[in-house]
Design a protein around this motif. Structure first.
Motif, PDB file in Angstrom:
ATOM      1  N   UNK A 273      38.715  29.414  45.039  1.00  0.00           N
ATOM      2  CA  UNK A 273      39.134  28.847  43.761  1.00  0.00           C
ATOM      3  C   UNK A 273      40.641  29.007  43.638  1.00  0.00           C
ATOM      4  N   UNK A 274      41.236  28.314  42.701  1.00  0.00           N
ATOM      5  CA  UNK A 274      42.690  28.348  42.541  1.00  0.00           C
ATOM      6  C   UNK A 274      43.148  29.703  42.029  1.00  0.00           C
ATOM      7  N   UNK A 275      44.455  29.966  42.164  1.00  0.00           N
ATOM      8  CA  UNK A 275      45.028  31.218  41.685  1.00  0.00           C
ATOM      9  C   UNK A 275      44.837  31.367  40.176  1.00  0.00           C
ATOM     10  N   UNK A 276      44.926  30.249  39.453  1.00  0.00           N
ATOM     11  CA  UNK A 276      44.762  30.291  37.999  1.00  0.00           C
ATOM     12  C   UNK A 276      43.342  30.708  37.628  1.00  0.00           C
ATOM     13  N   UNK A 277      42.344  30.161  38.321  1.00  0.00           N
ATOM     14  CA  UNK A 277      40.956  30.533  38.049  1.00  0.00           C
ATOM     15  C   UNK A 277      40.679  31.970  38.488  1.00  0.00           C
ATOM     16  N   UNK A 278      41.287  32.395  39.589  1.00  0.00           N
ATOM     17  CA  UNK A 278      41.127  33.780  40.037  1.00  0.00           C
ATOM     18  C   UNK A 278      41.603  34.747  38.961  1.00  0.00           C
ATOM     19  N   UNK A 279      42.812  34.498  38.438  1.00  0.00           N
ATOM     20  CA  UNK A 279      43.356  35.360  37.385  1.00  0.00           C
ATOM     21  C   UNK A 279      42.480  35.316  36.138  1.00  0.00           C
ATOM     22  N   UNK A 280      41.963  34.112  35.806  1.00  0.00           N
ATOM     23  CA  UNK A 280      41.130  33.966  34.606  1.00  0.00           C
ATOM     24  C   UNK A 280      39.824  34.745  34.747  1.00  0.00           C
ATOM     25  N   UNK A 281      39.198  34.685  35.917  1.00  0.00           N
ATOM     26  CA  UNK A 281      37.945  35.421  36.121  1.00  0.00           C
ATOM     27  C   UNK A 281      38.184  36.940  36.130  1.00  0.00           C
ATOM     28  N   UNK A 282      39.278  37.382  36.755  1.00  0.00           N
ATOM     29  CA  UNK A 282      39.588  38.813  36.744  1.00  0.00           C
ATOM     30  C   UNK A 282      39.825  39.289  35.320  1.00  0.00           C
ATOM     31  N   UNK A 283      40.565  38.497  34.538  1.00  0.00           N
ATOM     32  CA  UNK A 283      40.818  38.869  33.144  1.00  0.00           C
ATOM     33  C   UNK A 283      39.529  38.844  32.316  1.00  0.00           C
ATOM     34  N   UNK A 284      38.686  37.833  32.561  1.00  0.00           N
ATOM     35  CA  UNK A 284      37.423  37.737  31.816  1.00  0.00           C
ATOM     36  C   UNK A 284      36.528  38.933  32.118  1.00  0.00           C
ATOM     37  N   UNK A 285      36.469  39.335  33.374  1.00  0.00           N
ATOM     38  CA  UNK A 285      35.661  40.491  33.742  1.00  0.00           C
ATOM     39  C   UNK A 285      36.249  41.768  33.149  1.00  0.00           C
ATOM     40  N   UNK A 286      37.580  41.879  33.156  1.00  0.00           N
ATOM     41  CA  UNK A 286      38.222  43.035  32.535  1.00  0.00           C
ATOM     42  C   UNK A 286      37.963  43.086  31.042  1.00  0.00           C
ATOM     43  N   UNK A 287      38.005  41.920  30.390  1.00  0.00           N
ATOM     44  CA  UNK A 287      37.715  41.851  28.958  1.00  0.00           C
ATOM     45  C   UNK A 287      36.265  42.239  28.694  1.00  0.00           C
ATOM     46  N   UNK A 288      35.348  41.769  29.556  1.00  0.00           N
ATOM     47  CA  UNK A 288      33.943  42.160  29.388  1.00  0.00           C
ATOM     48  C   UNK A 288      33.809  43.667  29.365  1.00  0.00           C
ATOM     49  N   UNK A 289      34.485  44.368  30.288  1.00  0.00           N
ATOM     50  CA  UNK A 289      34.347  45.811  30.339  1.00  0.00           C
ATOM     51  C   UNK A 289      34.884  46.483  29.090  1.00  0.00           C
ATOM     52  N   UNK A 290      35.906  45.908  28.490  1.00  0.00           N
ATOM     53  CA  UNK A 290      36.404  46.466  27.240  1.00  0.00           C
ATOM     54  C   UNK A 290      35.420  46.181  26.107  1.00  0.00           C
ATOM     55  N   UNK A 291      34.927  44.946  26.025  1.00  0.00           N
ATOM     56  CA  UNK A 291      34.019  44.570  24.944  1.00  0.00           C
ATOM     57  C   UNK A 291      32.680  45.287  25.030  1.00  0.00           C
TER      58      UNK A 291
END
Length: 464
Positions: A273-291
């Protein structure tokens, strides 16, 4: 009046006892969860790169916490069992040993913070800004971790005696200090300098030091069932063995969580996947762990109330009260997780919007985060109800000194099942891979039931 009857864990009606011991811990854990979320919200509003840096740093931070919490869990379990058996000398020795081990753990992570922070962040990104931010954050939180190590140990020592109020106040103090200083140091409000991710790390360790100071005053000034003294103290092999019989599996369980997070980040980074989607998925997973901390932290607070009750009554050989605490724990944990599941299913978009960057230039990044994050939150939350029961089984195993059963559950869930299944499902698409979470929890619950039936036949049947 007997010594046993003087301890509320042996005589008080179970529901009031469990609520009285759990609610303070649940409250303090909710405050801690609030800090986790607010911290990430501030970092995200500073910049998407800053959020990615903190998300990539999280696995090593989890390992740091795992040594502090895991060792303290071992001490907590040993003290509770010795108090239940009315062996007060060994309970005191375990408490003193715990504080010494907390200092040893800090020295280990001081060295690691100085040597492995940059290489670790560099494994997952080539972005210089992200690497620099992640390295700064990790170096500070690891090198100045003595506050976390000692405050965590002090909390568990008090919880083992049935005292839940001062541990609640300790965690609340640290979280409130964090929440206050986060925006001041991240954004440079007033006379404070604008420090970004470095400011977030400083606020974190300052809050931990405040917690440590408070809990040490409580331990050494107020009277408790436990007496800590270093006069003539020396480390004893039998005590260390008993502590780490529960503590080592607890450490491994949380370290495995770190491996899992790093593994998921690696799977995302290796996906086509693109670099933008990679960053978005990493951030989404990080946000999940906080939430998810808003859902799991109250259950872990419940765990802190249930564990010493089970351990005490196991030591006192009271099977009925031990089972009663376990059953009530499952019911309450399931209710909490049900509420969390509904929140993640009905309002994932709103939850993600809390972490959007405040800069209009990052509108595209915000939209991409919402696109990938909504299915992530909805799919992973399907695992919550199964996790509730699994956590209570793990609590039971740790409380009766069978920590390796809890460790085996964690290994099977996060390494044997979750990561391989996530990798295979990622070959279908990036949405499918998140179904690995509920699949792993269902498998783990089956393993827990097998372990419980074995214990019931060989160990619990001998209790009165």
């Amino acid at each position: 009046m007997s010594e046993l009857s003087q301890n509320k864990m042996g005589v008080k009606p179970m529901l009031p006892l469990l609520l009285g011991m759990s609610l303070p811990a649940m409250f303090s854990m909710m405050i801690q969860a609030l800090y986790n979320v607010v911290d990430s919200i501030f970092v995200a509003r500073y910049s998407p790169d800053a959020l990615q840096a903190v998300s990539l740093a999280y696995p090593l931070q989890m390992i740091l916490i795992s040594f502090g919490v895991g060792t303290a869990v071992g001490v907590n379990s040993l003290i509770a069992r010795r108090l239940g058996a009315k062996n007060y000398h060994e309970a005191n020795t375990a408490a003193t040993t715990g504080l010494v081990l907390a200092v040893f753990n800090w020295l280990v992570f001081l060295l690691l913070g100085l040597t492995v922070s940059r290489p670790f962040i560099s494994m997952f990104t080539a972005d210089t800004d992200v690497i620099n931010d992640g390295t700064s954050y990790l170096t500070i939180v690891m090198c100045v971790s003595f506050g976390m190590m000692i405050s965590c140990m002090g909390e568990k020592i008090l919880q083992s005696t049935g005292n839940m109020i001062f541990p609640m106040l300790t965690q609340t103090l640290g979280a409130v200090v964090n929440i206050i200083f986060d925006p001041l140091l991240i954004f440079g409000i007033g006379f404070f300098p604008r420090m970004g991710v470095t400011g977030a790390a400083i606020a974190t360790v300052f809050g931990q030091i405040c917690s440590m100071t408070f809990i040490l005053i409580v331990l050494f000034v107020r009277k408790h069932e436990i007496k800590i003294t270093f006069k003539g103290f020396r480390l004893q092999k039998p005590v260390l063995k008993n502590i780490y019989a529960v503590g080592f599996p607890a450490i491994i369980m949380q370290c495995i969580g770190s491996v899992m997070v790093s593994g998921i980040n690696a799977i995302i980074s290796l996906a086509k996947i693109s670099a933008a989607y990679t960053a978005a998925y990493i951030n989404a997973f990080g946000i999940y762990f906080k939430l998810q901390s808003f859902v799991f932290m109250p259950v872990f607070g419940l765990n802190q109330g249930v564990s010493p009750i089970i351990g005490y009554n196991y030591g006192a050989r009271d099977k009925k009260r031990m089972y009663s605490a376990f059953r009530l724990g499952i019911i309450i944990a399931a209710a909490i997780m049900a509420a969390g599941t509904l929140l993640f299913q009905l309002a994932p978009g709103w939850l993600l919007s809390l972490f959007e960057s405040g800069d209009a230039a990052n509108a595209a990044s915000n939209a991409l985060l919402a696109e990938v994050g909504v299915p992530v939150l909805r799919i992973i939350s399907l695992s919550f109800m199964f996790a509730a029961v699994g956590i209570m089984f793990a609590t039971l195993f740790q409380a009766v000194g069978k920590g390796f059963y809890s460790m085996a559950m964690s290994v099977m869930r996060q390494l044997v099942v979750l990561l391989p299944v996530a990798f295979l499902l990622s070959k279908i698409n990036m949405v499918a891979m998140w179904y690995a979470f509920p699949i792993a929890e269902i498998f783990c619950l089956g393993v827990a039931v097998v372990f419980f039936l074995k214990l019931r036949k060989k160990e619990f049947s001998k209790l009165s």
